[in-house]
Design an enzyme around this catalytic site. Structure first.
Site, PDB file in Angstrom:
ATOM      1  N   ASP A 123     -24.463 -56.709 -22.232  1.00  0.00           N
ATOM      2  CA  ASP A 123     -23.259 -57.348 -22.766  1.00  0.00           C
ATOM      3  C   ASP A 123     -22.469 -58.061 -21.663  1.00  0.00           C
ATOM      4  O   ASP A 123     -22.508 -57.651 -20.506  1.00  0.00           O
ATOM      5  CB  ASP A 123     -22.379 -56.267 -23.435  1.00  0.00           C
ATOM      6  CG  ASP A 123     -21.365 -56.864 -24.385  1.00  0.00           C
ATOM      7  OD1 ASP A 123     -21.422 -58.075 -24.645  1.00  0.00           O
ATOM      8  OD2 ASP A 123     -20.509 -56.103 -24.861  1.00  0.00           O
ATOM      9  N   ASN A 164     -22.351 -61.657 -21.213  1.00  0.00           N
ATOM     10  CA  ASN A 164     -22.828 -62.985 -20.788  1.00  0.00           C
ATOM     11  C   ASN A 164     -21.761 -64.051 -21.035  1.00  0.00           C
ATOM     12  O   ASN A 164     -21.511 -64.902 -20.193  1.00  0.00           O
ATOM     13  CB  ASN A 164     -24.086 -63.387 -21.566  1.00  0.00           C
ATOM     14  CG  ASN A 164     -25.262 -62.504 -21.255  1.00  0.00           C
ATOM     15  OD1 ASN A 164     -25.255 -61.801 -20.260  1.00  0.00           O
ATOM     16  ND2 ASN A 164     -26.276 -62.545 -22.110  1.00  0.00           N
ATOM     17  N   GLY A 165     -21.158 -63.994 -22.227  1.00  0.00           N
ATOM     18  CA  GLY A 165     -20.170 -65.007 -22.609  1.00  0.00           C
ATOM     19  C   GLY A 165     -18.961 -64.966 -21.691  1.00  0.00           C
ATOM     20  O   GLY A 165     -18.508 -65.999 -21.175  1.00  0.00           O
ATOM     21  N   ARG A 225     -20.682 -70.727 -22.605  1.00  0.00           N
ATOM     22  CA  ARG A 225     -21.262 -69.398 -22.856  1.00  0.00           C
ATOM     23  C   ARG A 225     -22.786 -69.413 -22.702  1.00  0.00           C
ATOM     24  O   ARG A 225     -23.390 -68.439 -22.258  1.00  0.00           O
ATOM     25  CB  ARG A 225     -20.905 -68.943 -24.283  1.00  0.00           C
ATOM     26  CG  ARG A 225     -19.444 -68.621 -24.490  1.00  0.00           C
ATOM     27  CD  ARG A 225     -19.173 -68.297 -25.966  1.00  0.00           C
ATOM     28  NE  ARG A 225     -20.009 -67.202 -26.436  1.00  0.00           N
ATOM     29  CZ  ARG A 225     -19.737 -65.906 -26.254  1.00  0.00           C
ATOM     30  NH1 ARG A 225     -18.633 -65.557 -25.627  1.00  0.00           N
ATOM     31  NH2 ARG A 225     -20.539 -64.980 -26.711  1.00  0.00           N
ATOM     32  N   ASN A 250     -25.635 -60.454 -35.010  1.00  0.00           N
ATOM     33  CA  ASN A 250     -25.423 -61.645 -34.171  1.00  0.00           C
ATOM     34  C   ASN A 250     -25.624 -62.969 -34.926  1.00  0.00           C
ATOM     35  O   ASN A 250     -25.212 -64.028 -34.458  1.00  0.00           O
ATOM     36  CB  ASN A 250     -26.343 -61.633 -32.941  1.00  0.00           C
ATOM     37  CG  ASN A 250     -25.878 -60.693 -31.844  1.00  0.00           C
ATOM     38  OD1 ASN A 250     -26.675 -60.185 -31.062  1.00  0.00           O
ATOM     39  ND2 ASN A 250     -24.564 -60.439 -31.776  1.00  0.00           N
ATOM     40  N   ARG A 283     -24.577 -49.593 -21.099  1.00  0.00           N
ATOM     41  CA  ARG A 283     -23.925 -50.768 -21.670  1.00  0.00           C
ATOM     42  C   ARG A 283     -23.069 -51.419 -20.584  1.00  0.00           C
ATOM     43  O   ARG A 283     -22.246 -50.753 -19.954  1.00  0.00           O
ATOM     44  CB  ARG A 283     -23.044 -50.429 -22.874  1.00  0.00           C
ATOM     45  CG  ARG A 283     -22.414 -51.712 -23.449  1.00  0.00           C
ATOM     46  CD  ARG A 283     -21.702 -51.519 -24.746  1.00  0.00           C
ATOM     47  NE  ARG A 283     -21.377 -52.830 -25.336  1.00  0.00           N
ATOM     48  CZ  ARG A 283     -21.175 -53.038 -26.628  1.00  0.00           C
ATOM     49  NH1 ARG A 283     -21.269 -52.031 -27.462  1.00  0.00           N
ATOM     50  NH2 ARG A 283     -20.895 -54.242 -27.076  1.00  0.00           N
ATOM     51  N   ARG A 322     -18.836 -48.800 -26.661  1.00  0.00           N
ATOM     52  CA  ARG A 322     -19.382 -48.605 -28.018  1.00  0.00           C
ATOM     53  C   ARG A 322     -20.897 -48.616 -27.942  1.00  0.00           C
ATOM     54  O   ARG A 322     -21.469 -49.188 -27.010  1.00  0.00           O
ATOM     55  CB  ARG A 322     -18.993 -49.784 -28.930  1.00  0.00           C
ATOM     56  CG  ARG A 322     -17.541 -49.964 -29.228  1.00  0.00           C
ATOM     57  CD  ARG A 322     -17.356 -51.103 -30.226  1.00  0.00           C
ATOM     58  NE  ARG A 322     -17.633 -52.402 -29.641  1.00  0.00           N
ATOM     59  CZ  ARG A 322     -16.750 -53.111 -28.940  1.00  0.00           C
ATOM     60  NH1 ARG A 322     -15.544 -52.636 -28.734  1.00  0.00           N
ATOM     61  NH2 ARG A 322     -17.074 -54.283 -28.439  1.00  0.00           N
TER      62      ARG A 322
HETATM   63  C1  FPP Z   1     -24.220 -60.237 -25.075  1.00  0.00           C
HETATM   64  O1  FPP Z   1     -23.314 -61.075 -24.413  1.00  0.00           O
HETATM   65  C2  FPP Z   1     -25.530 -60.827 -25.019  1.00  0.00           C
HETATM   66  C3  FPP Z   1     -26.241 -61.285 -26.079  1.00  0.00           C
HETATM   67  C4  FPP Z   1     -25.769 -61.239 -27.474  1.00  0.00           C
HETATM   68  C5  FPP Z   1     -27.544 -61.884 -25.900  1.00  0.00           C
HETATM   69  C6  FPP Z   1     -28.378 -61.207 -24.859  1.00  0.00           C
HETATM   70  C7  FPP Z   1     -29.618 -61.945 -24.782  1.00  0.00           C
HETATM   71  C8  FPP Z   1     -30.231 -62.289 -23.653  1.00  0.00           C
HETATM   72  C9  FPP Z   1     -29.769 -61.918 -22.293  1.00  0.00           C
HETATM   73  C10 FPP Z   1     -31.470 -63.064 -23.803  1.00  0.00           C
HETATM   74  C11 FPP Z   1     -32.622 -62.114 -23.903  1.00  0.00           C
HETATM   75  C12 FPP Z   1     -33.855 -62.818 -23.662  1.00  0.00           C
HETATM   76  C13 FPP Z   1     -35.048 -62.207 -23.620  1.00  0.00           C
HETATM   77  C14 FPP Z   1     -36.235 -62.996 -23.231  1.00  0.00           C
HETATM   78  C15 FPP Z   1     -35.202 -60.777 -23.942  1.00  0.00           C
HETATM   79  P1  FPP Z   1     -22.110 -61.671 -25.243  1.00  0.00           P
HETATM   80  O2  FPP Z   1     -22.449 -63.080 -25.625  1.00  0.00           O
HETATM   81  O3  FPP Z   1     -21.780 -60.773 -26.375  1.00  0.00           O
HETATM   82  O4  FPP Z   1     -21.009 -61.676 -24.166  1.00  0.00           O
HETATM   83  P2  FPP Z   1     -19.444 -61.513 -24.435  1.00  0.00           P
HETATM   84  O5  FPP Z   1     -19.261 -60.149 -25.055  1.00  0.00           O
HETATM   85  O6  FPP Z   1     -18.856 -61.622 -23.072  1.00  0.00           O
HETATM   86  O7  FPP Z   1     -19.050 -62.638 -25.339  1.00  0.00           O
END
Ligand code: FPP
Length: 256
Positions: free
Chosen positions: A22, A24-25, A35, A70, A190, A196
């Protein structure tokens, strides 16, 4: 009454680690980046972890890449995630082969776009003969959905006369879950500071050690991962018993 102690590992390390990747965004937004860039960096990080995580102890790694909820994200982000998934699988399958890591999925993969299914099938076929290391991607996965699907499969077997409801216990039902070939996770990580489990491996994590870190996934590199493993090694897993039962020397250590 519980019939048997869940499968466990020794204090040297977890056999199975599950991760909610979790943040990335937020990682991207805090840097003024889109994002999508955070997701790209998230994949790079997963690649780094895969290169170093497996050992003679740690043989199963399961990551939550796309939940059944998602789909509710903006369509542009969902489409981007699907494209990223397909292109990453294409790019990294050779690495999985080189490292002898077998790829699996859990979740309703049949509902994913054909482009993703095609790359998944290719990667699964290319790694199908490997037996030591198992990398599982949860895609269009949610625990509640998985349990409902398992109950449907189980009841179909009851109707066919292959299962007797009076014998139903957790071991029987768990044979109908997507995770039927996986041991339960020992360590559940996590990232990003959220506290959570978000519908990820709910039943399978009943006895998992939880590790929550504020670090965003793109920054949770191999060193941070190693720290989580070390933290796990210092935990005492009791499965509802007393510390003395699971570790007869603990009374000497604490002097009681
Ligand atoms: C959560 O960050 C991340 C995701 C919903 C996507 C995770 C997917 C990958 C890293 C790609 C996986 C690829 C392979 C090949 C397995 P978020 O967007 O919810 O971040 P935030 O909570 O900060 O918005």
């Amino acid at each position: 009454m519980v019939s048997k102690k869940p499968e466990t590992t020794d204090s040297q390390g977890p056999l199975h680690v599950s991760i909610i990747m979790d943040g990335n965004g937020r990682w991207a937004q805090e840097r003024g980046l889109p994002r999508t860039e955070g997701h790209r960096r998230g994949v790079d990080n997963l690649h780094q972890i895969l290169r170093s995580a497996f050992s003679h102890k740690l043989r199963y790694l399961t990551v939550y890449a796309f939940s059944s909820e998602n789909w509710l994200r903006p369509k542009a982000e969902v489409d981007m995630l699907m494209r990223l998934l397909a292109s990453s699988l294409k790019k990294y399958t050779k690495d999985l082969v080189e490292q002898k890591i077998r790829l699996h999925t859990i979740g309703r993969v049949e509902e994913l776009p054909a482009s993703v299914r095609k790359e998944l099938d290719k990667a699964k076929r290319a790694t199908a003969d490997f037996t030591d290391y198992h990398f599982t991607i949860a895609l269009n996965y949610g625990s509640r959905l998985e349990i409902v699907d398992a109950v449907k499969r189980y009841t179909a077997e009851v109707q066919s006369g292959n299962e007797a409801p009076e014998n139903l216990n957790w071991e029987t039902l768990s044979r109908y879950l997507d995770t039927r070939n996986l041991p339960d996770p020992d360590l559940f990580i996590r990232t990003s500071g959220e506290l959570r489990t978000s519908n990820f491996l709910l039943m399978q994590s009943a006895y998992s050690e939880m590790y929550f870190t504020p670090t965003y996934w793109p920054d949770f590199g191999p060193e941070r991962f190693a720290e989580a493993i070390t933290a796990y090694q210092h935990r005492e897993r009791r499965y509802g018993m007393t510390g003395e039962q699971v570790n007869p020397h603990s009374s000497l250590v604490y002097g009681f």
